[in-house]
Design an enzyme around this catalytic site. Structure first.
Site, PDB file in Angstrom:
ATOM      1  N   TYR A  59       0.824  -1.229   0.000  1.00  0.00           N
ATOM      2  CA  TYR A  59       0.000   0.000   0.000  1.00  0.00           C
ATOM      3  C   TYR A  59       0.850   1.268   0.000  1.00  0.00           C
ATOM      4  CZ  TYR A  59      -4.108  -2.847   0.159  1.00  0.00           C
ATOM      5  OH  TYR A  59      -5.073  -3.755  -0.197  1.00  0.00           O
ATOM      6  N   HIS A 114     -14.898   1.878  -0.235  1.00  0.00           N
ATOM      7  CA  HIS A 114     -13.806   0.940   0.067  1.00  0.00           C
ATOM      8  C   HIS A 114     -12.621   1.654   0.706  1.00  0.00           C
ATOM      9  CE1 HIS A 114     -15.380  -2.184  -3.096  1.00  0.00           C
ATOM     10  NE2 HIS A 114     -16.125  -2.129  -2.011  1.00  0.00           N
ATOM     11  N   SER A 183     -16.914  -3.942 -12.776  1.00  0.00           N
ATOM     12  CA  SER A 183     -17.211  -5.248 -13.371  1.00  0.00           C
ATOM     13  C   SER A 183     -18.489  -5.878 -12.831  1.00  0.00           C
ATOM     14  CB  SER A 183     -16.032  -6.201 -13.132  1.00  0.00           C
ATOM     15  OG  SER A 183     -15.802  -6.325 -11.739  1.00  0.00           O
TER      16      SER A 183
HETATM   17  N1  APR Z   1     -13.615   2.749 -19.461  1.00  0.00           N
HETATM   18  C1  APR Z   1     -14.674   2.130 -18.902  1.00  0.00           C
HETATM   19  N2  APR Z   1     -14.596   0.920 -18.313  1.00  0.00           N
HETATM   20  C2  APR Z   1     -13.397   0.326 -18.292  1.00  0.00           C
HETATM   21  C3  APR Z   1     -12.247   0.909 -18.853  1.00  0.00           C
HETATM   22  C4  APR Z   1     -12.389   2.189 -19.466  1.00  0.00           C
HETATM   23  N3  APR Z   1     -11.359   2.826 -20.036  1.00  0.00           N
HETATM   24  N4  APR Z   1     -11.202   0.058 -18.687  1.00  0.00           N
HETATM   25  C5  APR Z   1     -11.688  -1.004 -18.046  1.00  0.00           C
HETATM   26  N5  APR Z   1     -13.012  -0.866 -17.797  1.00  0.00           N
HETATM   27  C6  APR Z   1     -13.936  -1.780 -17.111  1.00  0.00           C
HETATM   28  C7  APR Z   1     -13.590  -3.237 -17.292  1.00  0.00           C
HETATM   29  O1  APR Z   1     -14.208  -3.740 -18.482  1.00  0.00           O
HETATM   30  C8  APR Z   1     -14.179  -3.862 -16.029  1.00  0.00           C
HETATM   31  O2  APR Z   1     -15.497  -4.317 -16.235  1.00  0.00           O
HETATM   32  O3  APR Z   1     -13.824  -1.527 -15.737  1.00  0.00           O
HETATM   33  C9  APR Z   1     -14.184  -2.703 -15.017  1.00  0.00           C
HETATM   34  C10 APR Z   1     -13.223  -2.849 -13.873  1.00  0.00           C
HETATM   35  O4  APR Z   1     -13.581  -3.960 -13.103  1.00  0.00           O
HETATM   36  P1  APR Z   1     -12.720  -4.435 -11.842  1.00  0.00           P
HETATM   37  O5  APR Z   1     -11.292  -4.552 -12.222  1.00  0.00           O
HETATM   38  O6  APR Z   1     -13.373  -5.646 -11.295  1.00  0.00           O
HETATM   39  O7  APR Z   1     -12.831  -3.189 -10.832  1.00  0.00           O
HETATM   40  P2  APR Z   1     -13.999  -2.835  -9.817  1.00  0.00           P
HETATM   41  O8  APR Z   1     -15.330  -3.248 -10.351  1.00  0.00           O
HETATM   42  O9  APR Z   1     -13.805  -1.428  -9.429  1.00  0.00           O
HETATM   43  O10 APR Z   1     -13.640  -3.765  -8.583  1.00  0.00           O
HETATM   44  C11 APR Z   1     -14.397  -3.677  -7.400  1.00  0.00           C
HETATM   45  O11 APR Z   1     -12.901  -5.144  -6.270  1.00  0.00           O
HETATM   46  O12 APR Z   1     -10.735  -5.864  -5.863  1.00  0.00           O
HETATM   47  C12 APR Z   1     -11.793  -5.103  -5.392  1.00  0.00           C
HETATM   48  O13 APR Z   1     -11.692  -3.430  -3.787  1.00  0.00           O
HETATM   49  C13 APR Z   1     -11.432  -3.668  -5.158  1.00  0.00           C
HETATM   50  O14 APR Z   1     -12.848  -1.720  -5.360  1.00  0.00           O
HETATM   51  C14 APR Z   1     -12.418  -2.908  -6.006  1.00  0.00           C
HETATM   52  C15 APR Z   1     -13.545  -3.904  -6.194  1.00  0.00           C
END
Ligand code: APR
Length: 244
Positions: A59, A114, A183
């Protein structure tokens, strides 16, 4: 007597995808953080107990990477700030991101469910401290002076998200719910679209993501593409015509 009309609230749930084009990696994409780092080794309370130095170093590095000069808000963050300034009602960003880019873009109502980067919390007394100093297993709590009890003020897997009552309240008031760059894999955030549809039958829900999310079937409208293109265009539309 005439009562002022207050338009329904707007809630934008954001995830790592909104910060991707600012240079911050997502978690689950093919180049995402969790493909390089084992989450059980850095993002659980067990990991912290097992190897504090490893978790704290991870971190510390994250915080420094967010502070790099090239990490700045992008057009999607700025568009949400513009929406908050120009829309006549309440606009709240509920973000799963720990980065400071929404605030840097000018958003005022930001809920970090978070946690947020740059804060530490004492596991002994609970005090939260804003600090940019690296944490080590020898760090001393400025409040209770306990040694080795400071951790990042970030929600790890298996822990309760923060500000859940405040989030429930804004969802209760919302007429437009957006999920941007997430996601749909992590709860409770992934369940907010269903929560808001149950409590607000007339709500409009929109998914703005690079690709269909896991919970895509729960949204009324789907807009796919990079956030820096889709979010400004969507904000222009809402400010000009609303969402119906
Ligand atoms: N524009 C829009 N969407 C995008 C882009 C972009 N340029 N690049 C990637 N994405 C999308 C991907 O297709 C994916 O569906 O962003 C999403 C990111 O998903 P994750 O990596 O799962 O991130 P998130 O949903 O924020 O995760 C939730 O999981 O690990 C934990 O605590 C962490 O807050 C996080 C939580």
């Amino acid at each position: 007597m005439h009562q002022d009309f207050m338009p329904p609230g707007i809630v934008a749930l954001t995830g790592a995808g909104i910060s991707k084009e600012s240079g911050i990696d997502t978690f689950r994409d093919k180049d995402g953080l969790w493909t390089r780092v084992t989450l059980e080794e850095v993002a659980t309370i067990e990991a912290w107990h097992n190897d504090k130095k490893k978790v704290l170093d991870f971190y510390n590095d994250t915080r420094k990477s967010f502070r790099a000069a090239h990490i700045v808000p992008n057009a999607a963050h700025k568009a949400l700030a513009r929406l908050e300034q120009k829309y006549g009602g309440e606009v709240t960003v509920v973000t799963q991101n720990i980065d400071p880019l929404h605030e840097q873009a000018g958003s005022k109502r930001v809920i970090h469910m978070h946690g947020r980067d740059g804060e530490s919390r004492c596991m002994n007394c609970g005090t939260v401290t804003v600090s940019d100093i690296d944490l080590t297993p020898q760090s001393v709590c400025p409040h209770c002076k306990a040694v080795g009890q400071l951790r990042p003020n970030i929600v790890w897997f298996g822990e309760m998200p923060m500000h859940v009552d405040e989030i429930d309240d804004v969802l209760e008031r919302c007429g437009l719910f957006l999920a941007i760059g997430t996601s749909g894999e992590v709860y409770p955030a992934a369940g907010y679209v269903l929560q808001v549809r149950r409590s607000r039958p007339r709500v409009h829900t929109v998914e703005l993501n690079l690709e269909p999310s896991v919970n895509r079937t729960l949204f009324h409208e789907h807009i796919y593409g990079p956030a820096t293109l889709t979010v400004p265009a969507f904000v222009d539309r809402v400010l000009a015509y609303g969402w119906k």
